[in-house]
Design a protein around this motif. Structure first.
Motif, short mmCIF file in Angstrom:
data_model
loop_
_atom_site.label_atom_id
_atom_site.label_comp_id
_atom_site.label_asym_id
_atom_site.label_seq_id
_atom_site.Cartn_x
_atom_site.Cartn_y
_atom_site.Cartn_z
N LEU A 32 5.85 -7.08 -45.05
CA LEU A 32 7.23 -7.28 -44.63
C LEU A 32 7.29 -8.04 -43.31
N THR A 33 8.26 -8.95 -43.17
CA THR A 33 8.39 -9.72 -41.93
C THR A 33 9.34 -9.07 -40.94
N GLU A 34 10.28 -8.25 -41.43
CA GLU A 34 11.16 -7.48 -40.55
C GLU A 34 11.20 -6.07 -41.09
N THR A 48 2.49 12.32 -44.66
CA THR A 48 1.04 12.20 -44.82
C THR A 48 0.47 10.93 -44.21
N ILE A 49 1.32 9.99 -43.85
CA ILE A 49 0.84 8.68 -43.38
C ILE A 49 0.20 8.78 -42.01
N THR A 50 -1.03 8.27 -41.91
CA THR A 50 -1.74 8.24 -40.63
C THR A 50 -1.88 6.83 -40.08
N GLU A 51 -1.90 5.82 -40.96
CA GLU A 51 -2.07 4.43 -40.53
C GLU A 51 -1.06 3.52 -41.22
N LEU A 52 -0.43 2.64 -40.40
CA LEU A 52 0.48 1.64 -40.94
C LEU A 52 0.10 0.28 -40.39
N HIS A 53 -0.05 -0.68 -41.28
CA HIS A 53 -0.42 -2.04 -40.91
C HIS A 53 0.63 -3.00 -41.48
N PHE A 54 1.25 -3.77 -40.61
CA PHE A 54 2.25 -4.76 -41.02
C PHE A 54 1.85 -6.11 -40.43
N PRO A 55 0.97 -6.84 -41.10
CA PRO A 55 0.39 -8.06 -40.54
C PRO A 55 1.38 -9.21 -40.33
N ASN A 56 2.55 -9.19 -41.00
CA ASN A 56 3.51 -10.28 -40.89
C ASN A 56 4.81 -9.90 -40.18
N CYS A 57 4.95 -8.67 -39.79
CA CYS A 57 6.21 -8.18 -39.22
C CYS A 57 6.42 -8.73 -37.81
N THR A 86 -1.12 7.98 -36.50
CA THR A 86 -1.99 7.78 -35.34
C THR A 86 -2.26 6.31 -35.05
N ILE A 87 -2.16 5.45 -36.06
CA ILE A 87 -2.47 4.03 -35.87
C ILE A 87 -1.34 3.18 -36.41
N VAL A 88 -0.85 2.27 -35.57
CA VAL A 88 0.12 1.26 -36.01
C VAL A 88 -0.42 -0.10 -35.63
N ASP A 89 -0.26 -1.05 -36.54
CA ASP A 89 -0.80 -2.39 -36.33
C ASP A 89 0.28 -3.41 -36.67
N PHE A 90 0.79 -4.08 -35.63
CA PHE A 90 1.84 -5.08 -35.77
C PHE A 90 1.44 -6.31 -34.95
N PRO A 113 0.20 -7.41 -29.33
CA PRO A 113 -0.23 -8.60 -28.60
C PRO A 113 0.84 -9.68 -28.39
N LEU A 114 1.89 -9.73 -29.24
CA LEU A 114 2.91 -10.76 -29.10
C LEU A 114 4.29 -10.22 -28.72
N CYS A 115 4.39 -8.94 -28.46
CA CYS A 115 5.68 -8.33 -28.15
C CYS A 115 6.18 -8.78 -26.77
N THR A 116 7.41 -9.28 -26.74
CA THR A 116 8.02 -9.71 -25.47
C THR A 116 9.11 -8.76 -25.01
N ASP A 117 9.60 -7.88 -25.89
CA ASP A 117 10.74 -7.03 -25.56
C ASP A 117 10.58 -5.64 -26.16
N ILE A 118 10.55 -4.64 -25.29
CA ILE A 118 10.47 -3.24 -25.71
C ILE A 118 11.84 -2.64 -25.42
#
Length: 188
Positions: A32-34, A48-57, A86-90, A113-118
């Protein structure tokens, strides 16, 4: 079902009920991109989810990983239906929305690594969060890390704006090094 891993890196649309009945999912990758509440496909399988990876979000909108409610006396309560996350990858995410990960108590380390706004309360009440890395972030919103008592370090060397209460009750924060900061809010 016994499905425990979802790997769909090219999937760009998903229904919130896509994985209904899949109560054993622990690891998921989806393209997903958004990420919004309306298209988050793991609502039902959340506990039950421990890891989420969203390579295009590129954008995580408000409250995707957080639920909140108000009591009759106006007190707002935030909870996360992802107690084991425990792990999120965006890697491409540039904006983390309001209360996006609020209450995700098992996150320990985050790297955007690319986040400009929290945004406001984005990582508030993440009880076990110790380290956060935002190498190109220029704005940390109000209450962004409020109540993260284990937080030791937030790496955001380009940050120029820190909102009010951004690090309120972060009693283990050991250093603040923001050489480009031009605004710091009250009780930050």
């Amino acid at each position: 079902t016994s499905l425990d891993t979802v790997y769909l890196p090219e999937c760009t649309t998903a229904s919130t009920t896509a994985f209904t009945g899949c109560k054993n999912i622990t690891n998921a990758t989806i393209g997903l991109t958004e990420l919004t509440i309306a298209n988050f496909p793991f609502k039902v399988a959340s506990s039950t989810i421990t890891e989420l990876h969203f390579p295009n979000c590129t954008t995580i909108v408000d409250s995707v990983f957080c639920h909140y409610s108000s009591s009759s006396n106006g007190v707002v309560t935030y909870t996360s239906p992802y107690p084991n996350l425990t792990i999120v990858d965006f890697p491409l995410c540039t904006v983390v929305g309001e209360s996006a990960f609020n209450g995700c108590s098992n996150l320990n380390y985050i790297d955007f690594p690319l986040c400009t706004d929290i945004k406001y309360r984005a990582f508030a009440a993440c009880d076990n969060l110790e380290f956060a890395r935002f190498p190109v972030c220029n704005k940390i919103g109000g209450n962004a890390f409020t109540g993260d008592e284990c937080l030791k370090s937030v790496y955001a060397p380009l940050c120029s704006y820190i909102g009010s209460n951004a690090f309120y009750n972060c009693s283990n924060l050991t250093s603040v090094n923001y050489p480009y900061c031009t605004h710091i809010g009250s009780y930050a």
